[in-house]
Design a protein around this motif. Structure first.
Motif, PDB file in Angstrom:
ATOM      1  N   LEU A  60      72.994 -12.562  82.997  1.00 23.50           N
ATOM      2  CA  LEU A  60      71.811 -12.175  82.228  1.00 23.50           C
ATOM      3  C   LEU A  60      71.013 -13.395  81.785  1.00 23.50           C
ATOM      4  O   LEU A  60      69.777 -13.404  81.847  1.00 23.50           O
ATOM      5  N   PRO A  82      63.482 -11.337  86.758  1.00 27.51           N
ATOM      6  CA  PRO A  82      64.918 -11.353  86.453  1.00 27.51           C
ATOM      7  C   PRO A  82      65.805 -10.599  87.432  1.00 27.51           C
ATOM      8  O   PRO A  82      66.846 -11.113  87.839  1.00 27.51           O
ATOM      9  N   PHE A  83      65.423  -9.387  87.827  1.00 35.98           N
ATOM     10  CA  PHE A  83      66.328  -8.591  88.648  1.00 35.98           C
ATOM     11  C   PHE A  83      65.755  -8.167  89.996  1.00 35.98           C
ATOM     12  O   PHE A  83      66.378  -7.380  90.701  1.00 35.98           O
ATOM     13  N   SER A 191      77.199  -8.664  86.287  1.00 37.32           N
ATOM     14  CA  SER A 191      76.946  -8.324  84.891  1.00 37.32           C
ATOM     15  C   SER A 191      77.483  -6.937  84.551  1.00 37.32           C
ATOM     16  O   SER A 191      78.084  -6.732  83.484  1.00 37.32           O
TER      17      SER A 191
END
Length: 205
Positions: A60, A82-83, A191
């Motif tokens: 993260l 981010p993803f 994660s």
């Protein structure tokens, strides 16, 4: 006599947040220190909890601080959030704008540019410089020179550059195509595994 190859008309531009990267490195160092200490010196389930916590938190931190980046070439805009990573041919870009966040819009979707954070403080400072310049008469069209123009906030300038690039390159042959989106499973999966392990370990304590 051989002729040298022509220099490219446009050099690829890259945008990243230096503050985000710096904070990410500090957070990773802190997590490694605390988590490593718990793994080495902890007793009972503590090492396993620390390991699961690191598995959950480290991806993260990387995703939201170190990973975001934007690359702009003559053919496309590559946005690494981010993803997910979004590849946008310029022909698909409707506009690029900055309000409270930086965004690129297509006809059917909107993508945030995490690598170009909007700083309201810097924008306010730039507006203050423009007001002072206007008060001093620099904004007079008769005397305005490029070197006299007050600079803008870095994020607003980056968005303006990308907007101009989108308008200029949209009709290029290499700028045609479809939008491609790839999810960052290399961060999402670890994660989620770490989160599940944390829940399981806490449940059995």
């Amino acid at each position: 006599m051989t002729s040298s190859p022509e220099a490219p008309e446009f050099a690829e531009r890259r945008y990243r947040s230096a503050a985000g990267i710096a904070s990410g490195v500090l957070l990773l160092a802190l997590a490694a220190w605390l988590g490593g200490d718990a793994i080495v010196r902890g007793t009972g389930r503590t090492p396993w909890l620390a390991l699961a916590g690191l598995l959950f938190l480290v991806p993260l931190v990387i995703a939201f601080t170190v990973r975001p980046a934007v690359w702009a070439s003559e053919d496309r805009l590559l946005v690494r959030n981010p993803f997910r990573t979004i590849s946008l041919p310029w022909s698909r870009v409707a506009t690029v704008r900055a309000g409270y966040s930086s965004e690129v819009l297509t006809e059917t979707a909107k993508y945030q540019l995490w690598a170009i954070p909007v700083s309201l403080r810097q924008r306010k400072r730039a507006a203050g410089r423009q007001q002072r310049a206007a008060a001093e008469g620099i904004s007079d069209r008769a005397t305005l020179r490029p070197s006299d123009t007050p600079d803008r906030s870095p994020s607003d300038q980056a968005i303006e550059d990308l907007r101009e690039l989108a308008e200029r390159c949209a009709r290029r042959e290499g700028a045609q195509g479809e939008t491609a989106v790839r999810w960052a499973y290399e961060l999402i999966v670890p994660s989620l595994v770490g989160l599940v392990l944390c829940v399981v370990l806490y449940a059995v304590i």
